[in-house]
Design a protein around this motif. Structure first.
Motif, PDB file in Angstrom:
ATOM      1  N   THR A  21       7.106  13.723  -4.875  1.00  0.00           N
ATOM      2  CA  THR A  21       5.869  13.592  -4.107  1.00  0.00           C
ATOM      3  C   THR A  21       5.082  14.882  -4.305  1.00  0.00           C
ATOM      4  O   THR A  21       5.601  15.973  -4.060  1.00  0.00           O
ATOM      5  CB  THR A  21       6.166  13.377  -2.613  1.00  0.00           C
TER       6      THR A  21
ATOM      7  N   CYS B 229      -3.503   8.456  -0.644  1.00  0.00           N
ATOM      8  CA  CYS B 229      -2.290   8.331  -1.457  1.00  0.00           C
ATOM      9  C   CYS B 229      -2.576   7.560  -2.740  1.00  0.00           C
ATOM     10  O   CYS B 229      -3.384   6.620  -2.763  1.00  0.00           O
ATOM     11  CB  CYS B 229      -1.184   7.629  -0.666  1.00  0.00           C
TER      12      CYS B 229
ATOM     13  N   TRP C 131       6.623   4.054   0.946  1.00  0.00           N
ATOM     14  CA  TRP C 131       7.300   5.168   0.289  1.00  0.00           C
ATOM     15  C   TRP C 131       8.560   5.517   1.074  1.00  0.00           C
ATOM     16  O   TRP C 131       8.558   5.552   2.306  1.00  0.00           O
ATOM     17  CB  TRP C 131       6.378   6.380   0.211  1.00  0.00           C
TER      18      TRP C 131
ATOM     19  N   GLN D 245       3.340   9.796  -5.655  1.00  0.00           N
ATOM     20  CA  GLN D 245       4.807   9.741  -5.712  1.00  0.00           C
ATOM     21  C   GLN D 245       5.154   9.062  -7.038  1.00  0.00           C
ATOM     22  O   GLN D 245       5.033   7.853  -7.177  1.00  0.00           O
ATOM     23  CB  GLN D 245       5.375   8.953  -4.533  1.00  0.00           C
TER      24      GLN D 245
END
Length: 317
Positions: free
Chosen positions: A169, A193, A206, A243
């Motif tokens: 991340t 994100c 996530w 991520q």
């Protein structure tokens, strides 16, 4: 009519998508190849191909017959290999597909090393973000094997776990200076994100692990892509928090272009799988490549060995 030769002609036409290309590959005239297909359809009493001046498309009966031909050829190959011996040198063409990010950045070195060890085997690698739609995918694309960074629900396929890949991340220092640094995974719900599509069963959830246990958070996606390289560029440009596989951003983290986010909360690693059609006997060329790639991954820092011995996993339909 040589039934086996006509079946080979049919399979080659479908794979090539062209009578002219298939005829050149087989060393036949286009007229003879066309007659093979016409005779085959007459004998079976069904149309196998819909032909236009620009395209060839399988009918439903053609798709079923293609599966039969492919299965028959694999069984013949397996039987011949058993006669010759399991240790015979792999030969022919190995056709495989791999994700663009992993294939472009890392797989080339393994392919080159493998090719040097097996001069009788020609390797054809396609870089694409693989989305398996069942065993038809291998037939339609003419592939022997695909590499996936997440399991895919398919029928009649086997997945061999090659290595466990670490995920990270991260975000750019510029984004973190503007938006603030999240202190807990729950804080991600208030951040921009960058979502990796087709990486898990739910791309917007996530997962994290820490000393306090596992937890998950649903993130808002402001940018989406099925390419780790695209997400890496978006993160470096300051669009948000990503991520993605660690190998895609390792250099950026070292150079300071990206910074770790939530370093005390580890992202669970995900398997790199080699997926191929389920058959009575795995082709020697596939077996040789999978064994080589597993050893190659284990010898470097890119992928870590699975906690247990490498295992084969049947992917559920």
């Amino acid at each position: 009519m040589d039934r086996f030769r006509v079946m080979e002609s049919f399979v080659r036409v479908v794979r090539a998508g062209s009578f002219t290309v298939a005829a050149n590959q087989l060393g036949l005239s286009r007229a003879l190849l066309s007659r093979h297909i016409n005779d085959l359809e007459t004998r079976l009493g069904v149309r196998l191909l819909n032909r236009t001046t620009r395209s060839l498309n399988l009918t439903e009966e053609g798709r079923t017959y293609l599966e039969f031909c492919e299965r028959l050829f694999r069984d013949v190959e397996a039987s011949e290999r058993a006669i010759v011996g399991a240790k015979a040198e792999p030969a022919g063409v190995l056709r495989l597909a791999a994700p663009k990010s992993f294939g472009t950045a890392h797989l080339a070195d393994a392919i080159i090393a493998f090719a040097k060890l097996h001069p009788r085997l020609r390797v054809s690698l396609s870089h694409e973000n693989v989305s398996l739609r069942g065993s038809h995918y291998f037939i339609e694309r003419g592939l022997d094997l695909v590499l996936c960074i997440a399991p895919r629900s398919t029928s009649a396929t086997v997945g061999r776990e090659i290595a466990m890949l670490d995920w990270t991340t991260c975000a750019s220092p510029d984004y973190l200076a503007r938006a603030g640094r999240p202190a807990t995974p729950a804080d991600l719900a208030r951040h921009a994100c960058l979502v990796h599509l087709n990486a898990s069963s739910n791309d917007y959830v996530w997962h994290f692990e820490s000393g306090k246990g596992a937890m998950s958070v649903k993130v808002p996606g402001v940018f989406h892509s099925n390419s780790a390289l695209t997400l890496r560029k978006a993160a470096v440009a300051g669009l948000g928090i990503a991520q993605i596989p660690h190998y895609a951003v390792a250099d950026d983290l070292e150079r300071g272009l990206l910074a770790p986010v939530l370093p005390r909360h580890r992202v669970p690693p995900r398997p790199l799988l080699a997926v191929y059609p389920q058959t009575a006997s795995t082709p020697r060329k596939v077996e040789a490549f999978v064994d080589f790639l597993a050893a190659w991954m284990a010898s470097g820092e890119l992928g870590r060995k699975p906690g247990k011995a490498l295992r084969s996993i049947r992917l559920a339909s």
